[in-house]
Design a protein around this motif. Structure first.
Motif, PDB file in Angstrom:
ATOM      1  N   ARG A 167       0.836  -1.210   0.000  1.00  0.00           N
ATOM      2  CA  ARG A 167       0.000   0.000   0.000  1.00  0.00           C
ATOM      3  C   ARG A 167       0.868   1.258   0.000  1.00  0.00           C
ATOM      4  O   ARG A 167       0.555   2.240  -0.665  1.00  0.00           O
ATOM      5  N   ALA A 168       1.955   1.227   0.760  1.00  0.00           N
ATOM      6  CA  ALA A 168       2.850   2.386   0.827  1.00  0.00           C
ATOM      7  C   ALA A 168       3.506   2.641  -0.528  1.00  0.00           C
ATOM      8  O   ALA A 168       3.631   3.793  -0.951  1.00  0.00           O
ATOM      9  N   VAL A 169       3.917   1.587  -1.216  1.00  0.00           N
ATOM     10  CA  VAL A 169       4.504   1.741  -2.558  1.00  0.00           C
ATOM     11  C   VAL A 169       3.458   2.337  -3.496  1.00  0.00           C
ATOM     12  O   VAL A 169       3.754   3.268  -4.265  1.00  0.00           O
ATOM     13  N   GLY A 170       2.251   1.822  -3.438  1.00  0.00           N
ATOM     14  CA  GLY A 170       1.174   2.357  -4.276  1.00  0.00           C
ATOM     15  C   GLY A 170       0.907   3.826  -3.997  1.00  0.00           C
ATOM     16  O   GLY A 170       0.704   4.615  -4.925  1.00  0.00           O
ATOM     17  N   ASP A 171       0.934   4.200  -2.725  1.00  0.00           N
ATOM     18  CA  ASP A 171       0.742   5.603  -2.359  1.00  0.00           C
ATOM     19  C   ASP A 171       1.862   6.474  -2.918  1.00  0.00           C
ATOM     20  O   ASP A 171       1.613   7.583  -3.399  1.00  0.00           O
ATOM     21  N   ARG A 172       3.095   5.981  -2.857  1.00  0.00           N
ATOM     22  CA  ARG A 172       4.228   6.762  -3.391  1.00  0.00           C
ATOM     23  C   ARG A 172       4.117   6.936  -4.896  1.00  0.00           C
ATOM     24  O   ARG A 172       4.449   7.999  -5.424  1.00  0.00           O
ATOM     25  N   ILE A 173       3.665   5.897  -5.589  1.00  0.00           N
ATOM     26  CA  ILE A 173       3.464   6.010  -7.033  1.00  0.00           C
ATOM     27  C   ILE A 173       2.417   7.083  -7.313  1.00  0.00           C
ATOM     28  O   ILE A 173       2.624   7.963  -8.148  1.00  0.00           O
ATOM     29  N   ARG A 174       1.291   7.022  -6.606  1.00  0.00           N
ATOM     30  CA  ARG A 174       0.207   7.984  -6.826  1.00  0.00           C
ATOM     31  C   ARG A 174       0.661   9.417  -6.534  1.00  0.00           C
ATOM     32  O   ARG A 174       0.406  10.331  -7.320  1.00  0.00           O
ATOM     33  N   VAL A 175       1.366   9.618  -5.429  1.00  0.00           N
ATOM     34  CA  VAL A 175       1.828  10.963  -5.063  1.00  0.00           C
ATOM     35  C   VAL A 175       2.763  11.512  -6.125  1.00  0.00           C
ATOM     36  O   VAL A 175       2.626  12.675  -6.555  1.00  0.00           O
ATOM     37  N   ARG A 176       3.700  10.709  -6.582  1.00  0.00           N
ATOM     38  CA  ARG A 176       4.648  11.198  -7.607  1.00  0.00           C
ATOM     39  C   ARG A 176       3.939  11.451  -8.933  1.00  0.00           C
ATOM     40  O   ARG A 176       4.250  12.409  -9.637  1.00  0.00           O
ATOM     41  N   ARG A 177       2.988  10.597  -9.277  1.00  0.00           N
ATOM     42  CA  ARG A 177       2.229  10.775 -10.514  1.00  0.00           C
ATOM     43  C   ARG A 177       1.443  12.090 -10.465  1.00  0.00           C
ATOM     44  O   ARG A 177       1.500  12.889 -11.403  1.00  0.00           O
ATOM     45  N   VAL A 178       0.735  12.314  -9.376  1.00  0.00           N
ATOM     46  CA  VAL A 178      -0.068  13.534  -9.236  1.00  0.00           C
ATOM     47  C   VAL A 178       0.840  14.763  -9.200  1.00  0.00           C
ATOM     48  O   VAL A 178       0.529  15.789  -9.814  1.00  0.00           O
ATOM     49  N   HIS A 179       1.972  14.664  -8.505  1.00  0.00           N
ATOM     50  CA  HIS A 179       2.921  15.780  -8.435  1.00  0.00           C
ATOM     51  C   HIS A 179       3.409  16.177  -9.832  1.00  0.00           C
ATOM     52  O   HIS A 179       3.691  17.347 -10.089  1.00  0.00           O
ATOM     53  N   LEU A 191       8.324   7.771 -14.227  1.00  0.00           N
ATOM     54  CA  LEU A 191       8.216   8.873 -13.261  1.00  0.00           C
ATOM     55  C   LEU A 191       9.549   9.588 -13.046  1.00  0.00           C
ATOM     56  O   LEU A 191       9.621  10.551 -12.286  1.00  0.00           O
ATOM     57  N   ARG A 192      10.592   9.080 -13.676  1.00  0.00           N
ATOM     58  CA  ARG A 192      11.943   9.655 -13.586  1.00  0.00           C
ATOM     59  C   ARG A 192      12.466   9.640 -12.154  1.00  0.00           C
ATOM     60  O   ARG A 192      13.012  10.632 -11.659  1.00  0.00           O
ATOM     61  N   VAL A 193      12.246   8.504 -11.483  1.00  0.00           N
ATOM     62  CA  VAL A 193      12.774   8.302 -10.136  1.00  0.00           C
ATOM     63  C   VAL A 193      13.452   6.936 -10.093  1.00  0.00           C
ATOM     64  O   VAL A 193      13.185   6.074 -10.932  1.00  0.00           O
ATOM     65  N   HIS A 194      14.318   6.759  -9.131  1.00  0.00           N
ATOM     66  CA  HIS A 194      14.929   5.450  -8.931  1.00  0.00           C
ATOM     67  C   HIS A 194      13.909   4.556  -8.228  1.00  0.00           C
ATOM     68  O   HIS A 194      13.131   5.035  -7.404  1.00  0.00           O
ATOM     69  N   VAL A 195      13.921   3.296  -8.570  1.00  0.00           N
ATOM     70  CA  VAL A 195      12.942   2.373  -7.999  1.00  0.00           C
ATOM     71  C   VAL A 195      12.984   2.355  -6.470  1.00  0.00           C
ATOM     72  O   VAL A 195      11.960   2.192  -5.820  1.00  0.00           O
ATOM     73  N   THR A 196      14.153   2.589  -5.900  1.00  0.00           N
ATOM     74  CA  THR A 196      14.243   2.603  -4.434  1.00  0.00           C
ATOM     75  C   THR A 196      13.474   3.768  -3.826  1.00  0.00           C
ATOM     76  O   THR A 196      13.039   3.681  -2.679  1.00  0.00           O
ATOM     77  N   ASP A 197      13.280   4.852  -4.592  1.00  0.00           N
ATOM     78  CA  ASP A 197      12.467   5.963  -4.101  1.00  0.00           C
ATOM     79  C   ASP A 197      11.020   5.530  -3.898  1.00  0.00           C
ATOM     80  O   ASP A 197      10.335   6.037  -3.028  1.00  0.00           O
ATOM     81  N   LEU A 198      10.562   4.599  -4.718  1.00  0.00           N
ATOM     82  CA  LEU A 198       9.202   4.083  -4.586  1.00  0.00           C
ATOM     83  C   LEU A 198       9.119   3.032  -3.494  1.00  0.00           C
ATOM     84  O   LEU A 198       8.101   2.897  -2.817  1.00  0.00           O
ATOM     85  N   LEU A 199      10.180   2.292  -3.317  1.00  0.00           N
ATOM     86  CA  LEU A 199      10.178   1.230  -2.320  1.00  0.00           C
ATOM     87  C   LEU A 199      10.376   1.763  -0.903  1.00  0.00           C
ATOM     88  O   LEU A 199       9.781   1.247   0.041  1.00  0.00           O
ATOM     89  N   HIS A 200      11.210   2.778  -0.749  1.00  0.00           N
ATOM     90  CA  HIS A 200      11.567   3.270   0.594  1.00  0.00           C
ATOM     91  C   HIS A 200      11.046   4.670   0.882  1.00  0.00           C
ATOM     92  O   HIS A 200      11.167   5.132   2.002  1.00  0.00           O
ATOM     93  N   GLY A 201      10.536   5.323  -0.097  1.00  0.00           N
ATOM     94  CA  GLY A 201      10.028   6.678   0.133  1.00  0.00           C
ATOM     95  C   GLY A 201      11.118   7.627   0.222  1.00  0.00           C
ATOM     96  O   GLY A 201      11.334   8.649   0.495  1.00  0.00           O
TER      97      GLY A 201
END
Length: 77
Positions: free
Chosen positions: A15-27, A67-77
């Motif tokens: 759920r946290a990974v999904g939230d990070r994806i959504r936040v970055r997408r909306v941003h 999203l132009r982020v490293h995958v660890t940014d999505l995994l660890h916030g």
């Protein structure tokens, strides 16, 4: 539907990974459709990922790249 034997911490982490994806997408002012197109996946895949469903590593890598982020940014916030 999550497997009944999944520990709660795994469900919470997804759920946290999904939230990070959504936040970055909306941003980045992207719709799910735009992110899906850019990542080369179906919109339903983005919807499931943002909802915290199990996700393939390859999809996570494609989304991170789009999203132009490293995958660890999505995994660890």
């Amino acid at each position: 539907m999550p497997a009944p034997d999944q520990p709660q911490w795994i469900l919470d982490a997804r759920r946290a990974v999904g939230d990070r994806i959504r936040v970055r997408r909306v941003h980045q002012n992207m719709t799910q459709e735009t992110l899906a197109f850019t990542a080369g996946v179906d919109r339903s895949t983005i919807q499931r990922m943002e909802g915290g469903a199990e996700m393939k590593l390859s999809h996570l890598l494609l989304v991170a790249h789009a999203l132009r982020v490293h995958v660890t940014d999505l995994l660890h916030g």
